[in-house]
Design a protein around this motif. Structure first.
Motif, PDB file in Angstrom:
ATOM      1  N   ILE A 179     -15.604   4.093  10.227  1.00 36.87           N
ATOM      2  CA  ILE A 179     -15.311   2.770  10.035  1.00 36.87           C
ATOM      3  C   ILE A 179     -14.212   2.597  10.664  1.00 36.87           C
ATOM      4  O   ILE A 179     -12.732   2.890   9.952  1.00 36.87           O
ATOM      5  CB  ILE A 179     -15.621   2.090   9.057  1.00 36.87           C
ATOM      6  CG1 ILE A 179     -17.058   2.123   8.263  1.00 36.87           C
ATOM      7  CG2 ILE A 179     -15.436   0.644   8.912  1.00 36.87           C
ATOM      8  CD1 ILE A 179     -17.288   1.484   7.024  1.00 36.87           C
ATOM      9  N   GLY A 180     -13.833   1.635  11.726  1.00 39.61           N
ATOM     10  CA  GLY A 180     -12.618   1.402  12.349  1.00 39.61           C
ATOM     11  C   GLY A 180     -11.806   0.305  11.528  1.00 39.61           C
ATOM     12  O   GLY A 180     -11.924  -0.786  11.752  1.00 39.61           O
ATOM     13  N   ASN A 181     -11.345   0.780  10.455  1.00 39.23           N
ATOM     14  CA  ASN A 181     -10.237  -0.031   9.469  1.00 39.23           C
ATOM     15  C   ASN A 181      -8.861   0.898   9.587  1.00 39.23           C
ATOM     16  O   ASN A 181      -8.892   2.022   9.100  1.00 39.23           O
ATOM     17  CB  ASN A 181     -11.059  -0.038   8.102  1.00 39.23           C
ATOM     18  CG  ASN A 181     -10.283  -0.715   7.234  1.00 39.23           C
ATOM     19  OD1 ASN A 181      -8.852  -0.795   7.035  1.00 39.23           O
ATOM     20  ND2 ASN A 181     -10.963  -1.658   6.527  1.00 39.23           N
ATOM     21  N   HIS A 182      -8.010   0.087   9.790  1.00 41.58           N
ATOM     22  CA  HIS A 182      -6.618   0.725  10.050  1.00 41.58           C
ATOM     23  C   HIS A 182      -6.039   1.290   8.822  1.00 41.58           C
ATOM     24  O   HIS A 182      -5.301   1.988   8.856  1.00 41.58           O
ATOM     25  CB  HIS A 182      -5.655  -0.198  10.732  1.00 41.58           C
ATOM     26  CG  HIS A 182      -4.498   0.009  10.746  1.00 41.58           C
ATOM     27  ND1 HIS A 182      -4.002   0.855  11.678  1.00 41.58           N
ATOM     28  CD2 HIS A 182      -3.032  -0.125   9.844  1.00 41.58           C
ATOM     29  CE1 HIS A 182      -2.534   1.177  11.628  1.00 41.58           C
ATOM     30  NE2 HIS A 182      -2.262   0.643  10.617  1.00 41.58           N
ATOM     31  N   PHE A 183      -6.535   0.829   7.585  1.00 38.46           N
ATOM     32  CA  PHE A 183      -5.862   1.166   6.141  1.00 38.46           C
ATOM     33  C   PHE A 183      -6.909   2.339   5.448  1.00 38.46           C
ATOM     34  O   PHE A 183      -6.456   2.650   4.521  1.00 38.46           O
ATOM     35  CB  PHE A 183      -5.617  -0.108   5.476  1.00 38.46           C
ATOM     36  CG  PHE A 183      -4.767  -1.052   6.207  1.00 38.46           C
ATOM     37  CD1 PHE A 183      -3.335  -0.688   6.292  1.00 38.46           C
ATOM     38  CD2 PHE A 183      -5.319  -2.372   6.886  1.00 38.46           C
ATOM     39  CE1 PHE A 183      -2.534  -1.702   6.989  1.00 38.46           C
ATOM     40  CE2 PHE A 183      -4.386  -2.978   7.196  1.00 38.46           C
ATOM     41  CZ  PHE A 183      -3.205  -3.024   7.479  1.00 38.46           C
ATOM     42  N   ILE A 222       2.632  -2.417   7.641  1.00 41.11           N
ATOM     43  CA  ILE A 222       3.486  -1.558   8.487  1.00 41.11           C
ATOM     44  C   ILE A 222       3.800  -0.311   7.689  1.00 41.11           C
ATOM     45  O   ILE A 222       3.372   0.863   8.218  1.00 41.11           O
ATOM     46  CB  ILE A 222       4.581  -1.883   9.018  1.00 41.11           C
ATOM     47  CG1 ILE A 222       4.411  -3.135   9.798  1.00 41.11           C
ATOM     48  CG2 ILE A 222       5.526  -0.825   9.903  1.00 41.11           C
ATOM     49  CD1 ILE A 222       5.605  -3.966  10.442  1.00 41.11           C
ATOM     50  N   ALA A 223       4.208  -0.144   6.851  1.00 35.89           N
ATOM     51  CA  ALA A 223       4.439   0.918   5.785  1.00 35.89           C
ATOM     52  C   ALA A 223       3.104   1.430   5.161  1.00 35.89           C
ATOM     53  O   ALA A 223       3.191   2.382   4.493  1.00 35.89           O
ATOM     54  CB  ALA A 223       5.614   0.781   4.808  1.00 35.89           C
ATOM     55  N   GLN A 224       2.244   0.563   5.101  1.00 34.51           N
ATOM     56  CA  GLN A 224       0.766   1.118   4.512  1.00 34.51           C
ATOM     57  C   GLN A 224       0.976   1.002   3.059  1.00 34.51           C
ATOM     58  O   GLN A 224       0.751   2.237   2.289  1.00 34.51           O
ATOM     59  CB  GLN A 224       0.212   1.898   5.093  1.00 34.51           C
ATOM     60  CG  GLN A 224      -0.187   1.847   6.555  1.00 34.51           C
ATOM     61  CD  GLN A 224      -1.151   2.893   6.988  1.00 34.51           C
ATOM     62  OE1 GLN A 224      -0.379   3.934   7.685  1.00 34.51           O
ATOM     63  NE2 GLN A 224      -2.474   3.004   7.131  1.00 34.51           N
ATOM     64  N   THR A 256      -0.356   0.979  -7.456  1.00 38.35           N
ATOM     65  CA  THR A 256       0.382   1.068  -6.247  1.00 38.35           C
ATOM     66  C   THR A 256      -0.097   2.054  -5.143  1.00 38.35           C
ATOM     67  O   THR A 256      -0.423   3.194  -5.849  1.00 38.35           O
ATOM     68  CB  THR A 256       1.859   1.366  -6.493  1.00 38.35           C
ATOM     69  OG1 THR A 256       2.343   0.418  -7.495  1.00 38.35           O
ATOM     70  CG2 THR A 256       2.655   1.379  -5.377  1.00 38.35           C
ATOM     71  N   TYR A 257      -0.536   1.805  -4.169  1.00 34.34           N
ATOM     72  CA  TYR A 257      -0.964   2.633  -3.111  1.00 34.34           C
ATOM     73  C   TYR A 257      -0.124   2.782  -1.908  1.00 34.34           C
ATOM     74  O   TYR A 257       0.521   1.905  -1.333  1.00 34.34           O
ATOM     75  CB  TYR A 257      -2.558   2.162  -2.728  1.00 34.34           C
ATOM     76  CG  TYR A 257      -3.367   1.905  -4.013  1.00 34.34           C
ATOM     77  CD1 TYR A 257      -4.136   3.035  -4.525  1.00 34.34           C
ATOM     78  CD2 TYR A 257      -3.577   0.827  -4.313  1.00 34.34           C
ATOM     79  CE1 TYR A 257      -4.860   2.657  -5.524  1.00 34.34           C
ATOM     80  CE2 TYR A 257      -4.296   0.520  -5.589  1.00 34.34           C
ATOM     81  CZ  TYR A 257      -4.944   1.369  -6.021  1.00 34.34           C
ATOM     82  OH  TYR A 257      -5.773   1.108  -6.916  1.00 34.34           O
ATOM     83  N   TYR A 258       0.468   4.077  -1.567  1.00 39.59           N
ATOM     84  CA  TYR A 258       1.324   3.956  -0.635  1.00 39.59           C
ATOM     85  C   TYR A 258       1.258   5.515   0.289  1.00 39.59           C
ATOM     86  O   TYR A 258       0.503   6.462  -0.340  1.00 39.59           O
ATOM     87  CB  TYR A 258       2.681   4.022  -1.045  1.00 39.59           C
ATOM     88  CG  TYR A 258       2.929   4.986  -2.308  1.00 39.59           C
ATOM     89  CD1 TYR A 258       3.584   6.036  -2.114  1.00 39.59           C
ATOM     90  CD2 TYR A 258       2.635   4.618  -3.539  1.00 39.59           C
ATOM     91  CE1 TYR A 258       3.944   7.209  -2.931  1.00 39.59           C
ATOM     92  CE2 TYR A 258       2.803   5.559  -4.562  1.00 39.59           C
ATOM     93  CZ  TYR A 258       3.471   6.860  -4.151  1.00 39.59           C
ATOM     94  OH  TYR A 258       3.874   7.697  -5.250  1.00 39.59           O
ATOM     95  N   LYS A 259       1.508   5.437   1.561  1.00 39.71           N
ATOM     96  CA  LYS A 259       1.619   6.634   2.323  1.00 39.71           C
ATOM     97  C   LYS A 259       2.890   7.705   1.967  1.00 39.71           C
ATOM     98  O   LYS A 259       4.010   6.923   1.474  1.00 39.71           O
ATOM     99  CB  LYS A 259       1.530   6.437   3.771  1.00 39.71           C
ATOM    100  CG  LYS A 259       0.236   5.719   4.325  1.00 39.71           C
ATOM    101  CD  LYS A 259      -0.704   6.780   4.107  1.00 39.71           C
ATOM    102  CE  LYS A 259      -1.937   6.371   4.813  1.00 39.71           C
ATOM    103  NZ  LYS A 259      -2.995   7.158   4.928  1.00 39.71           N
TER     104      LYS A 259
END
Length: 301
Positions: free
Chosen positions: A170-174, A274-276, A298-301
């Motif tokens: 699925i084209g979902n950026h996140f 931007i930082a996801q 908290t979810y982060y890259k």
């Protein structure tokens, strides 16, 4: 190029055995188990397992293994040749069932699937095969489907329920795998020393639509449903809520064995597209013993 191998080989083999008594009974072509002939199937496939066929693993290259199984009252005594294929006509058929996401066929340079002819040897039921996709060959704004179907099984009946893997992106950026921190306070204020302070775990943001994803919280796995808008690569209007089915199961005691209500709905602490990085929180109240909990994820890259 990163290479992520998604393999639950042992589980697939065990499941194939269980399928002998389970999935065949659910198949509308397999009513009288004791009197029925063998059925060729793809365990953990079909519409009921559509979400499990989503490619959400991290990395540019994903290898997904799956089983081809012969379900029958007794172990097959002859070899069974099963022919598999990528069948893009399935995409249009699926759109008639659910058109909430517009899928296009995965381009030929974005996947490798060579196990089109599979022989399941006599005395066995299962053969493990694999498909590889290259996510860096895909447009992240589009949603793709790669339907793999059983085309022929040498005269063996093909399962009507479990004959298609609806592999899709699925084209979902996140969407994808994130690092995850979780805080739990055994009070309603969310202050003081947390009872649970878990850091550096992993969580998957699973796409629901191109502008919605869901992710499990640390509290009993309740899912956050996150929606947003996108316009030319700009993401805004983020909103979060606890999945309605999860909230209902929590309230009636199904989920936790006690009747627990959401006393403060899920809200966004902060979002950085931007930082996801996403921080969400909510509060619950145990109606049986009167205790309160304040939760933050908290979810982060």
């Amino acid at each position: 190029m990163k290479n992520f191998i998604y393999s639950k080989l042992t589980g697939l083999i065990l499941l194939a055995g269980v399928t002998l008594l389970s999935s065949c009974l659910k198949d509308d072509r397999y009513v009288d188990f004791g009197a029925s002939k063998p059925i060729a199937e793809l365990p953990i496939s079909g519409l009921t397992n559509f979400s499990k066929d989503a490619f959400t693993e991290a990395g540019d290259t994903i290898v997904r293994q799956f089983a081809v199984n012969i379900a029958s009252p007794s172990i097959p005594t002859t070899d069974t040749k099963v022919t598999l294929a990528v069948d893009n006509s399935v995409i249009a058929a699926y759109a008639k069932i659910d058109n909430s996401v517009s899928y296009v066929a995965m381009p030929a340079n974005a996947f490798v699937f060579t196990d089109v002819s599979v022989t399941i040897a006599k005395g066995t039921r299962t053969k493990i095969v694999s498909v590889t996709i290259y996510k860096n060959k895909l447009d992240p704004s589009l949603s793709y489907m790669l339907p793999i179907v059983i085309k022929d099984a040498s005269g063996t009946t093909i399962s009507g329920n479990f004959g298609i893997h609806y592999y899709h992106v699925i084209g979902n950026h996140f969407a994808g795998v994130y690092k995850w921190d979780y805080l739990r306070y055994n009070n309603s204020s969310g202050t003081g020393t947390p009872t649970t302070d878990s850091k550096g775990q992993s969580a998957t943001l699973s796409p629901v639509t191109p502008t919605q994803f869901e992710v499990a919280s640390g509290y009993l796995g309740l899912r956050y449903e996150v929606t947003f808008t996108q316009n030319a690569g700009t993401y805004s209007n983020f909103a979060v809520a606890i999945n309605a089915d999860d909230a209902a199961a929590l309230a009636d005691g199904t989920l936790a064995g006690a009747k627990i209500s959401i006393s403060s709905p899920a809200e966004i602490v902060s979002v950085d597209p931007i930082a996801q990085k996403f921080i969400f929180k909510f509060k619950v109240h145990n109606n049986d013993n009167g205790s309160d909990r304040s939760l933050q994820d908290t979810y982060y890259k």
